[in-house]
Scaffold this motif. Sequence first.
Motif, PDB file in Angstrom:
ATOM      1  N   ARG A 134       0.865  -1.196   0.000  1.00  0.00           N
ATOM      2  CA  ARG A 134       0.000   0.000   0.000  1.00  0.00           C
ATOM      3  C   ARG A 134       0.894   1.236   0.000  1.00  0.00           C
ATOM      4  O   ARG A 134       1.692   1.425   0.915  1.00  0.00           O
ATOM      5  N   THR A 188      -1.960   7.863 -13.781  1.00  0.00           N
ATOM      6  CA  THR A 188      -2.972   7.225 -12.927  1.00  0.00           C
ATOM      7  C   THR A 188      -2.365   6.771 -11.605  1.00  0.00           C
ATOM      8  O   THR A 188      -2.954   6.976 -10.539  1.00  0.00           O
ATOM      9  N   GLU A 189      -1.191   6.160 -11.648  1.00  0.00           N
ATOM     10  CA  GLU A 189      -0.529   5.733 -10.400  1.00  0.00           C
ATOM     11  C   GLU A 189      -0.263   6.931  -9.502  1.00  0.00           C
ATOM     12  O   GLU A 189      -0.423   6.860  -8.277  1.00  0.00           O
ATOM     13  N   TYR A 223      -1.833   9.916  -9.381  1.00  0.00           N
ATOM     14  CA  TYR A 223      -3.022  10.485  -8.737  1.00  0.00           C
ATOM     15  C   TYR A 223      -3.596   9.511  -7.696  1.00  0.00           C
ATOM     16  O   TYR A 223      -4.078   9.940  -6.636  1.00  0.00           O
ATOM     17  N   ASP A 224      -3.530   8.211  -7.999  1.00  0.00           N
ATOM     18  CA  ASP A 224      -3.968   7.223  -6.999  1.00  0.00           C
ATOM     19  C   ASP A 224      -3.179   7.385  -5.693  1.00  0.00           C
ATOM     20  O   ASP A 224      -3.732   7.284  -4.602  1.00  0.00           O
ATOM     21  N   SER A 251      -4.483  10.104  -3.527  1.00  0.00           N
ATOM     22  CA  SER A 251      -5.921  10.081  -3.215  1.00  0.00           C
ATOM     23  C   SER A 251      -6.302   8.729  -2.605  1.00  0.00           C
ATOM     24  O   SER A 251      -6.142   8.544  -1.392  1.00  0.00           O
ATOM     25  N   VAL A 252      -6.755   7.793  -3.422  1.00  0.00           N
ATOM     26  CA  VAL A 252      -7.219   6.522  -2.861  1.00  0.00           C
ATOM     27  C   VAL A 252      -6.089   5.753  -2.171  1.00  0.00           C
ATOM     28  O   VAL A 252      -6.312   5.069  -1.165  1.00  0.00           O
ATOM     29  N   GLY A 253      -4.869   5.881  -2.688  1.00  0.00           N
ATOM     30  CA  GLY A 253      -3.723   5.209  -2.065  1.00  0.00           C
ATOM     31  C   GLY A 253      -3.407   5.795  -0.704  1.00  0.00           C
ATOM     32  O   GLY A 253      -3.137   5.075   0.265  1.00  0.00           O
ATOM     33  N   ASP A 285      -5.945   4.671   1.707  1.00  0.00           N
ATOM     34  CA  ASP A 285      -5.725   3.273   2.054  1.00  0.00           C
ATOM     35  C   ASP A 285      -4.642   3.166   3.133  1.00  0.00           C
ATOM     36  O   ASP A 285      -4.798   2.441   4.133  1.00  0.00           O
ATOM     37  N   ASP A 339     -12.942   3.774   1.716  1.00  0.00           N
ATOM     38  CA  ASP A 339     -12.665   3.915   0.294  1.00  0.00           C
ATOM     39  C   ASP A 339     -13.446   5.102  -0.271  1.00  0.00           C
ATOM     40  O   ASP A 339     -14.624   5.286   0.050  1.00  0.00           O
ATOM     41  N   ARG A 351     -13.955   6.254  -3.874  1.00  0.00           N
ATOM     42  CA  ARG A 351     -13.857   6.257  -5.334  1.00  0.00           C
ATOM     43  C   ARG A 351     -15.165   6.790  -5.870  1.00  0.00           C
ATOM     44  O   ARG A 351     -16.112   7.012  -5.115  1.00  0.00           O
TER      45      ARG A 351
END
Length: 428
Positions: free
Chosen positions: A304, A340-341, A343-344, A347-349, A352, A358, A360
């Motif tokens: 993660r 994409t990696e 921004y993840d 944000s969502v990463g 996490d 979550d 999304r």
Amino acid sequence: MSALPLRVSRLTGARLADGRLVDVELDGDRVSAVSPAGGAGDTADAADAGATLDLDGFVLLPAPAEPHAHLDKALSWDLIEPPMGDLERAIESWVAYTATMTEESIAERAEAQVLAMVQRGTTAIRSHVDLLRTGDPLRGVRALVGVRERLAGIVDLELVALASSEASDAVVEGALDLGVDLVGGAPHLAPEPLADLRRLVAIAERRDVGADLHTDESLHGPLTIVEFARLVRGWSRNASAGHCVRLGTLPLDELAEVVAEVAASDLGVISLPITNLYLQGWDDPVATPRGLTALRALLDAGVRVGAGADNVRDPFNPVGRSDALETASLLITAGHLTLTEAYDAVSVGARDVMRLPDARIAPGSAAEFLAVRATGLADAVASGPVGRLVIHRGRLVSRTVATTETAVPARRSAPLSLPPSVPLEQAS
Ligand SMILES: [Zn+2]
């Protein structure tokens, strides 16, 4: 007087990062439906429905989360006027300044910093807070606990007690008693790094809270992350390691073994590119290393990974825009992640790693959004547009509207075009 926060029940015509154009229905602080734009018609018929926001011209993203801030240090650069330099030099400047700080002065800078981050779209922040070496060691903690209470409606704020090896167990536990969420520290700076690491993990276990440690923040110093991973193996509590600069210097075969230990313990890793780029590499004037952790190896191993901005305009980083899109941009240019990696990771990463629900753009997810006036994710990360809408727990908490006027010369009657016979390199 601001009309915000404003409860929102519907977002229309939103462009998603994958290019889809959708309408999004919210039910309180959750997403209830996502459908192709214009398909569902106006369903806002309930008497208590919230507002509908027209997102034509915006890209809608999961809101950023900041997994590693120092709100007590933020915005102190101009007050301290420190010399530029590496981590040791920054700590020296900072510690000297802390003697002058009051609870009120810390709270004032911290609140300004939180608001700057919220205005740019961040709706959850994990901040470390120093246990101070002079005067009341807990005045930074009291200041940030107060800011968390004041701003509870617009941002989720998590606090980590940043204990140097000089901070006693009693002071760390005093911070937890005041409402700090996690145990933190920087064992790699301690005279005996592994002993300090074990002490901090033991406090977290004794108090049954998570641990988020500054880990191996140097290019040539100790490597403690393997021991950290082993100590928290089997934990159900949150465990994460920030910086992990040393990890990024290891030869590939050694790196693979270390990353396997990290993955086996589900230890989250937090990359902090802007501060690493600033603080690392001062002793290497040629082929200066970037100082980022081993992002590709960690992602490939399924670890993660979250990323944040860390310090903002303090002795540890003189610049920074309080904008997760800046961090995402650095992850691409300095860390070689894909768009994409990147921004993840912010944000969502990041959520996490922080063990937040979550968020999304999908039914059931937490309604945490950043809408940016941009044509897509690439435009948003590249340009960092000013125009933004920020939604936290299903409510609009910040709106920035920008107006631009530019003295563009009027077009000629016929569009300019080059005669086909003129080679491009001769055109002027
Ligand atoms: Zn830090």
